[in-house]
Structure formats: C-alpha cells, structure tokens
Design a protein around this motif. Structure first.
Motif, PDB file in Angstrom:
ATOM      1  N   VAL A   1     -23.300  18.893  50.440  1.00 61.05           N
ATOM      2  CA  VAL A   1     -24.655  18.356  50.527  1.00 61.05           C
ATOM      3  C   VAL A   1     -25.179  18.704  51.908  1.00 61.05           C
ATOM      4  CG1 VAL A   1     -26.081  16.273  50.595  1.00 61.05           C
ATOM      5  CG2 VAL A   1     -24.207  16.419  48.966  1.00 61.05           C
ATOM      6  N   SER A   2     -26.418  19.183  51.974  1.00 62.01           N
ATOM      7  CA  SER A   2     -27.055  19.401  53.271  1.00 62.01           C
ATOM      8  C   SER A   2     -28.492  18.913  53.214  1.00 62.01           C
ATOM      9  CB  SER A   2     -26.986  20.872  53.683  1.00 62.01           C
ATOM     10  OG  SER A   2     -27.683  21.680  52.776  1.00 62.01           O
ATOM     11  N   PHE A   3     -28.928  18.346  54.311  1.00 53.98           N
ATOM     12  CA  PHE A   3     -30.274  17.804  54.433  1.00 53.98           C
ATOM     13  C   PHE A   3     -31.075  18.670  55.386  1.00 53.98           C
ATOM     14  CE2 PHE A   3     -27.705  14.262  53.119  1.00 53.98           C
ATOM     15  CZ  PHE A   3     -28.531  13.437  52.379  1.00 53.98           C
ATOM     16  N   LEU A   4     -32.357  18.856  55.087  1.00 52.26           N
ATOM     17  CA  LEU A   4     -33.285  19.550  55.979  1.00 52.26           C
ATOM     18  C   LEU A   4     -34.114  18.478  56.667  1.00 52.26           C
ATOM     19  CD1 LEU A   4     -34.530  22.187  57.011  1.00 52.26           C
ATOM     20  CD2 LEU A   4     -36.064  22.128  55.040  1.00 52.26           C
ATOM     21  N   GLY A   5     -33.981  18.364  57.992  1.00 53.24           N
ATOM     22  CA  GLY A   5     -34.665  17.318  58.737  1.00 53.24           C
ATOM     23  C   GLY A   5     -33.867  16.029  58.707  1.00 53.24           C
ATOM     24  N   GLY A   6     -34.411  14.999  59.316  1.00 54.59           N
ATOM     25  CA  GLY A   6     -33.742  13.706  59.334  1.00 54.59           C
ATOM     26  C   GLY A   6     -32.794  13.547  60.509  1.00 54.59           C
ATOM     27  N   CYS A   7     -32.012  12.487  60.494  1.00 52.35           N
ATOM     28  CA  CYS A   7     -31.074  12.141  61.568  1.00 52.35           C
ATOM     29  C   CYS A   7     -29.786  12.936  61.367  1.00 52.35           C
ATOM     30  CB  CYS A   7     -30.773  10.651  61.549  1.00 52.35           C
ATOM     31  SG  CYS A   7     -32.243   9.619  61.688  1.00 52.35           S
ATOM     32  N   ASN A   8     -29.642  13.995  62.121  1.00 51.54           N
ATOM     33  CA  ASN A   8     -28.579  14.973  61.909  1.00 51.54           C
ATOM     34  C   ASN A   8     -27.186  14.360  61.816  1.00 51.54           C
ATOM     35  OD1 ASN A   8     -27.573  17.613  61.593  1.00 51.54           O
ATOM     36  ND2 ASN A   8     -27.093  17.697  63.760  1.00 51.54           N
ATOM     37  N   GLY A   9     -26.809  13.539  62.751  1.00 50.76           N
ATOM     38  CA  GLY A   9     -25.461  12.960  62.741  1.00 50.76           C
ATOM     39  C   GLY A   9     -25.209  12.087  61.531  1.00 50.76           C
ATOM     40  N   ASN A  10     -26.145  11.204  61.230  1.00 53.67           N
ATOM     41  CA  ASN A  10     -25.994  10.323  60.071  1.00 53.67           C
ATOM     42  C   ASN A  10     -25.912  11.111  58.778  1.00 53.67           C
ATOM     43  OD1 ASN A  10     -26.034   7.981  61.613  1.00 53.67           O
ATOM     44  ND2 ASN A  10     -28.250   7.767  61.454  1.00 53.67           N
ATOM     45  N   LEU A  11     -26.733  12.136  58.656  1.00 55.85           N
ATOM     46  CA  LEU A  11     -26.761  12.900  57.419  1.00 55.85           C
ATOM     47  C   LEU A  11     -25.519  13.773  57.268  1.00 55.85           C
ATOM     48  CD1 LEU A  11     -30.565  13.675  57.324  1.00 55.85           C
ATOM     49  CD2 LEU A  11     -29.303  11.910  56.084  1.00 55.85           C
ATOM     50  N   GLN A  12     -24.968  14.239  58.383  1.00 60.30           N
ATOM     51  CA  GLN A  12     -23.690  14.950  58.309  1.00 60.30           C
ATOM     52  C   GLN A  12     -22.594  13.996  57.849  1.00 60.30           C
ATOM     53  OE1 GLN A  12     -22.431  17.573  61.555  1.00 60.30           O
ATOM     54  NE2 GLN A  12     -24.548  17.536  62.279  1.00 60.30           N
ATOM     55  N   GLY A  13     -22.671  12.749  58.308  1.00 64.56           N
ATOM     56  CA  GLY A  13     -21.703  11.739  57.888  1.00 64.56           C
ATOM     57  C   GLY A  13     -21.790  11.453  56.405  1.00 64.56           C
ATOM     58  N   ILE A  14     -22.998  11.269  55.900  1.00 62.35           N
ATOM     59  CA  ILE A  14     -23.188  11.034  54.466  1.00 62.35           C
ATOM     60  C   ILE A  14     -22.635  12.213  53.681  1.00 62.35           C
ATOM     61  CG2 ILE A  14     -24.919  10.853  52.624  1.00 62.35           C
ATOM     62  CD1 ILE A  14     -26.655   9.312  54.705  1.00 62.35           C
ATOM     63  N   SER A  15     -22.964  13.422  54.119  1.00 65.51           N
ATOM     64  CA  SER A  15     -22.501  14.630  53.425  1.00 65.51           C
ATOM     65  C   SER A  15     -20.981  14.681  53.366  1.00 65.51           C
ATOM     66  CB  SER A  15     -23.043  15.878  54.120  1.00 65.51           C
ATOM     67  OG  SER A  15     -24.457  15.889  54.084  1.00 65.51           O
ATOM     68  N   ALA A  16     -20.325  14.352  54.462  1.00 66.53           N
ATOM     69  CA  ALA A  16     -18.865  14.370  54.502  1.00 66.53           C
ATOM     70  C   ALA A  16     -18.273  13.290  53.595  1.00 66.53           C
ATOM     71  CB  ALA A  16     -18.375  14.177  55.937  1.00 66.53           C
ATOM     72  N   LEU A  17     -18.899  12.129  53.546  1.00 68.00           N
ATOM     73  CA  LEU A  17     -18.365  11.020  52.753  1.00 68.00           C
ATOM     74  C   LEU A  17     -18.499  11.240  51.247  1.00 68.00           C
ATOM     75  CD1 LEU A  17     -19.607   8.032  54.918  1.00 68.00           C
ATOM     76  CD2 LEU A  17     -17.230   8.738  54.554  1.00 68.00           C
ATOM     77  N   VAL A  18     -19.512  11.976  50.802  1.00 66.14           N
ATOM     78  CA  VAL A  18     -19.713  12.170  49.369  1.00 66.14           C
ATOM     79  C   VAL A  18     -18.990  13.404  48.834  1.00 66.14           C
ATOM     80  CG1 VAL A  18     -21.919  10.938  49.390  1.00 66.14           C
ATOM     81  CG2 VAL A  18     -21.912  13.437  49.562  1.00 66.14           C
ATOM     82  N   LYS A  19     -18.515  14.252  49.715  1.00 63.08           N
ATOM     83  CA  LYS A  19     -17.826  15.480  49.296  1.00 63.08           C
ATOM     84  C   LYS A  19     -16.610  15.123  48.439  1.00 63.08           C
ATOM     85  CE  LYS A  19     -15.942  19.761  51.106  1.00 63.08           C
ATOM     86  NZ  LYS A  19     -15.672  20.546  52.309  1.00 63.08           N
ATOM     87  N   GLY A  20     -16.523  15.764  47.274  1.00 59.90           N
ATOM     88  CA  GLY A  20     -15.405  15.536  46.354  1.00 59.90           C
ATOM     89  C   GLY A  20     -15.594  14.368  45.410  1.00 59.90           C
ATOM     90  N   LYS A  21     -16.660  13.592  45.582  1.00 57.71           N
ATOM     91  CA  LYS A  21     -16.923  12.423  44.735  1.00 57.71           C
ATOM     92  C   LYS A  21     -17.677  12.829  43.461  1.00 57.71           C
ATOM     93  CE  LYS A  21     -16.073   9.082  47.930  1.00 57.71           C
ATOM     94  NZ  LYS A  21     -14.825   9.143  48.482  1.00 57.71           N
ATOM     95  N   LYS A  22     -17.493  12.049  42.413  1.00 58.96           N
ATOM     96  CA  LYS A  22     -18.224  12.242  41.161  1.00 58.96           C
ATOM     97  C   LYS A  22     -19.676  11.798  41.345  1.00 58.96           C
ATOM     98  CE  LYS A  22     -15.117  13.362  37.924  1.00 58.96           C
ATOM     99  NZ  LYS A  22     -15.251  14.528  37.076  1.00 58.96           N
ATOM    100  N   ILE A  23     -20.569  12.438  40.599  1.00 59.92           N
ATOM    101  CA  ILE A  23     -21.998  12.140  40.678  1.00 59.92           C
ATOM    102  C   ILE A  23     -22.258  10.647  40.490  1.00 59.92           C
ATOM    103  CG2 ILE A  23     -24.206  12.448  39.493  1.00 59.92           C
ATOM    104  CD1 ILE A  23     -23.423  15.337  38.951  1.00 59.92           C
ATOM    105  N   ASP A  24     -21.692  10.060  39.441  1.00 58.84           N
ATOM    106  CA  ASP A  24     -21.960   8.642  39.144  1.00 58.84           C
ATOM    107  C   ASP A  24     -21.492   7.720  40.257  1.00 58.84           C
ATOM    108  OD1 ASP A  24     -23.262   9.058  36.698  1.00 58.84           O
ATOM    109  OD2 ASP A  24     -21.374   9.058  35.587  1.00 58.84           O
ATOM    110  N   GLU A  25     -20.378   8.029  40.880  1.00 56.06           N
ATOM    111  CA  GLU A  25     -19.870   7.202  41.975  1.00 56.06           C
ATOM    112  C   GLU A  25     -20.845   7.192  43.152  1.00 56.06           C
ATOM    113  OE1 GLU A  25     -16.011   6.876  44.962  1.00 56.06           O
ATOM    114  OE2 GLU A  25     -16.034   8.438  43.437  1.00 56.06           O
ATOM    115  N   VAL A  26     -21.393   8.362  43.473  1.00 56.87           N
ATOM    116  CA  VAL A  26     -22.343   8.459  44.582  1.00 56.87           C
ATOM    117  C   VAL A  26     -23.641   7.745  44.245  1.00 56.87           C
ATOM    118  CG1 VAL A  26     -23.653  10.049  46.043  1.00 56.87           C
ATOM    119  CG2 VAL A  26     -21.295  10.588  45.419  1.00 56.87           C
ATOM    120  N   ILE A  27     -24.136   7.917  43.032  1.00 61.73           N
ATOM    121  CA  ILE A  27     -25.362   7.224  42.609  1.00 61.73           C
ATOM    122  C   ILE A  27     -25.174   5.714  42.733  1.00 61.73           C
ATOM    123  CG2 ILE A  27     -26.849   6.679  40.636  1.00 61.73           C
ATOM    124  CD1 ILE A  27     -26.363   9.626  39.704  1.00 61.73           C
ATOM    125  N   ASN A  28     -24.070   5.205  42.198  1.00 67.18           N
ATOM    126  CA  ASN A  28     -23.822   3.761  42.224  1.00 67.18           C
ATOM    127  C   ASN A  28     -23.683   3.222  43.642  1.00 67.18           C
ATOM    128  OD1 ASN A  28     -23.883   3.578  39.438  1.00 67.18           O
ATOM    129  ND2 ASN A  28     -21.692   3.904  39.236  1.00 67.18           N
TER     130      ASN A  28
END
Length: 84
Positions: A28-55
């Motif tokens: 996952v990559s974000f264009l704009g926004g708070c770079n550090g926080n969004l890198q953290g979110i991207s790292a945390l969701v990597k490998g997760k199922k779609i439904d788990e992330v949505i929930n």
C-alpha cells in the motif's frame, strides 16, 4: 493486481494498493499525507486479508472530518472487494 483509489476528505490524495492472488495485501502506498504515519499503516496491513483490514480501519476519524487515511484505505478495499 494493482488498484488506485482517489481519496476524499484527507490530506492524502491517492492510495495505490497491490493485492496478491489470495486477496492479501502485497503493498500500500499513499500520495500525500503524513509520511511516517502512512508508512506505518502500510507496513501493518502488509500480508493481511482484505476483510481484516476493513474491519480494523473502517470508521476511524481524523479531526472530526468524518474520515481519515485509514478509513479511506478501508473504503478503497471495500470498493476493490466489490470488483473482485
């Protein structure tokens, strides 16, 4: 597969999501926004199922905007899920 989602109501302007064949998140990559926080979110969701992330992320609010970057990611994944 790779998907792009134009965000609404957030500092980030776009989310690019790459999925594996088993509907887990490859990246996952974000264009704009708070770079550090969004890198953290991207790292945390990597490998997760779609439904788990949505929930986990749906409904998170940033400064009374009614949405947030994590919420926009959940909405993007919901849209992708409808297309699959």
């Amino acid at each position: 597969m790779t998907y792009s989602y134009k965000t609404r109501g957030t500092c980030s302007r776009q989310i690019t999501i790459e999925l594996n064949d088993d509907q887990t998140i490859k990246s996952v990559s974000f264009l704009g926004g708070c770079n550090g926080n969004l890198q953290g979110i991207s790292a945390l969701v990597k490998g997760k199922k779609i439904d788990e992330v949505i929930n986990t992320l749906k409904g998170i609010d940033c400064n009374m905007r009614g949405t947030s970057c994590p919420d926009q990611l959940a909405r993007a994944l919901e849209q992708i899920k409808e297309e699959l």
